[in-house]
Design a protein around this motif. Sequence first.
Motif, PDB file in Angstrom:
ATOM      1  N   LYS A   1      -6.083  -9.812  -3.585  1.00 41.81           N
ATOM      2  CA  LYS A   1      -6.343  -8.400  -3.297  1.00 41.81           C
ATOM      3  C   LYS A   1      -5.733  -8.021  -1.942  1.00 41.81           C
ATOM      4  N   GLU A   2      -5.912  -8.922  -1.000  1.00 35.29           N
ATOM      5  CA  GLU A   2      -5.412  -8.693   0.354  1.00 35.29           C
ATOM      6  C   GLU A   2      -3.881  -8.590   0.342  1.00 35.29           C
ATOM      7  N   ILE A   3      -3.243  -9.558  -0.339  1.00 29.78           N
ATOM      8  CA  ILE A   3      -1.770  -9.581  -0.361  1.00 29.78           C
ATOM      9  C   ILE A   3      -1.237  -8.344  -1.081  1.00 29.78           C
ATOM     10  N   VAL A   4      -1.857  -8.001  -2.212  1.00 31.45           N
ATOM     11  CA  VAL A   4      -1.383  -6.840  -2.991  1.00 31.45           C
ATOM     12  C   VAL A   4      -1.453  -5.577  -2.144  1.00 31.45           C
ATOM     13  N   GLY A   5      -2.560  -5.404  -1.430  1.00 35.04           N
ATOM     14  CA  GLY A   5      -2.718  -4.238  -0.552  1.00 35.04           C
ATOM     15  C   GLY A   5      -1.621  -4.205   0.507  1.00 35.04           C
ATOM     16  N   HIS A   6      -1.328  -5.381   1.045  1.00 37.50           N
ATOM     17  CA  HIS A   6      -0.330  -5.484   2.111  1.00 37.50           C
ATOM     18  C   HIS A   6       1.073  -5.113   1.617  1.00 37.50           C
ATOM     19  N   VAL A   7       1.472  -5.697   0.476  1.00 34.41           N
ATOM     20  CA  VAL A   7       2.844  -5.420  -0.009  1.00 34.41           C
ATOM     21  C   VAL A   7       2.973  -3.979  -0.519  1.00 34.41           C
ATOM     22  N   LEU A   8       1.872  -3.446  -1.052  1.00 35.90           N
ATOM     23  CA  LEU A   8       1.923  -2.042  -1.493  1.00 35.90           C
ATOM     24  C   LEU A   8       2.160  -1.127  -0.289  1.00 35.90           C
ATOM     25  N   LYS A   9       1.587  -1.518   0.833  1.00 41.71           N
ATOM     26  CA  LYS A   9       1.767  -0.736   2.067  1.00 41.71           C
ATOM     27  C   LYS A   9       3.223  -0.823   2.527  1.00 41.71           C
ATOM     28  N   ILE A  10       3.807  -2.030   2.430  1.00 37.56           N
ATOM     29  CA  ILE A  10       5.213  -2.196   2.845  1.00 37.56           C
ATOM     30  C   ILE A  10       6.120  -1.266   2.050  1.00 37.56           C
ATOM     31  N   VAL A  11       5.856  -1.170   0.737  1.00 36.36           N
ATOM     32  CA  VAL A  11       6.747  -0.339  -0.096  1.00 36.36           C
ATOM     33  C   VAL A  11       6.260   1.114  -0.181  1.00 36.36           C
ATOM     34  N   GLY A  12       5.173   1.421   0.504  1.00 36.60           N
ATOM     35  CA  GLY A  12       4.683   2.792   0.576  1.00 36.60           C
ATOM     36  C   GLY A  12       4.044   3.305  -0.704  1.00 36.60           C
ATOM     37  N   LEU A  13       3.355   2.432  -1.410  1.00 38.46           N
ATOM     38  CA  LEU A  13       2.732   2.879  -2.669  1.00 38.46           C
ATOM     39  C   LEU A  13       1.220   2.643  -2.704  1.00 38.46           C
TER      40      LEU A  13
END
Lengths: 227, 304
Positions: free
Chosen positions: A115-127
């Motif tokens: 959950k933590e990683i998914v939130g992080h990468v979604l933030k990187i790609v702005g989604l």
Amino acid sequence: MIHLKGVSKTYQPNIKALQNISLNVKPGEFVSIVGQSGSGKSTLAKMLFAEERPTKGEVVIGEWDISKIKQADVPTLRRQIGVVFQDFKLLPRKTAAENIAFALEVAGEHSARMKEIVGHVLKIVGLEEKANRYPRQLSGGEQQRVSIARSLVHRPKLIIADEPTGNLDAIHAQEIIHLLKKINEFGTTVVLVTHDRDIVNGLKKRVVTLQNGEIASDVARGKYVLS
Amino acid sequence: MLRTFYRLLKFTFQNFFRNFWLSFVTVTIFVLTLIIVNAMIFMNYVADRALESIEDRVEVAVYFTSDASDTLVKSAQGYLLGFAQVRDVRFVSAESALETFIERHAGDDVILSSLDEVGNNPFGHSLVISAESPENFPFLLEAIETPEYAPFIEEKDFTNYEQVIDNIKTLNDRVRVGGYILAGFFTLVAILIIFNTIRVAIYVHRDEIGIMKLVGANDWFVRGPFLLEAVLYSVLALGIVIGLLTLAFNVLDPWMARYFSGIDVNVGTYFMQNAVPIFGTQLLLASMLSLLTTAVAMRRYLRV
């Protein structure tokens, strides 16, 4: 990061996709591989994540010798490389977040960490705001960003993007290239396979041109030279 | 490890429900196959119990001539009791035979008047033999033909029972062969259906499989859900069959108790007491069959 030495690939009966390719890519580089259809650029990209094996020569990615890699080690290699495709390769029945989590799920990652990683990468790609949308509810550019986010979950040192803008309009294509540049600035090596002249010329990065399965040119701050 | 197994299970159930109708047909065919297998076990058990019961009741009568003295017949009784194959030998006197005859034909004046015409008791003494097994009778009937007793033996009554037992055994064997053929046929159908189900499942999930491989799933993570799905079919089918059998025994057992009056044919109890070997073997065989079929389908259609 990437070392190719005398690499050839021949498909049966006698189709020579690559001939005697030698190439070195340093860690943190951004390299565009360009060429017309049938020039061998996709075959080269596939070799980098062990989807194809060379008929002759040596392909080394980090510490992995692709020409000798055991089938059982391929999944471990792929968790260290992010791959992005033209057709996004997203599962239509999963949301953006679930599609990204899928890469962690198959690797046996813990749910909370996932959950933590998914939130992080979604933030990187702005989604972050569109985490719960299904692919059909996202634009082409957004789908490609989800695909890039998925490729980032294992913190890869190398990202291979095979025609990532091929299905996108110019604006969305620029967004994706901008994102790849941003990822590259964090230190990740990026190999971009494309035949988009504007993108290559706008990047002002290293360009390797393939023609008939051979390297026609390799220029540090190159341009798209094919007609 | 447990987490991976949980995720494999999750993907397995997803596969199962995404192709629900195909899964439903597969389980149904499996259920039919297992019903036939259990029907054979059921028939076998009932036939065995019926045979045992008939065999227990089989008695052979040796009729002596009317001039054989009761001392001679009782000596023959003692002689027969000396054999290990003999369970019991009952002496029936000529008088008792006559009484039984008169009782049996109490309303039949013709027979009774013919008895009057004969004047004296036409019956001789007899011995009623029960053996440990009906197979012992030919030997015992041979054994009694000693020079001492043979001249006084008028008749030995065995053939009818032998015929009845043989008939039941033949019928049971034929039913069993029919059962094997039917079970074989359904097993073949089950194999084909499982093969097709897995093939379709692989086709339906081809994108997912491709992405799994792309993001670094190992071979077993890709293959696991299909193999677990194969086991799931077997477990579900057996569960349904056990449920159906429980219902059937609730109805059948009282009916069979009435039909086979005097014979202890409690099929429900038999299945219950032997549940582990009966259903365990079926689960093992069904799972192995579906796993093997799935493995073949994966080998042919799944590229990992």
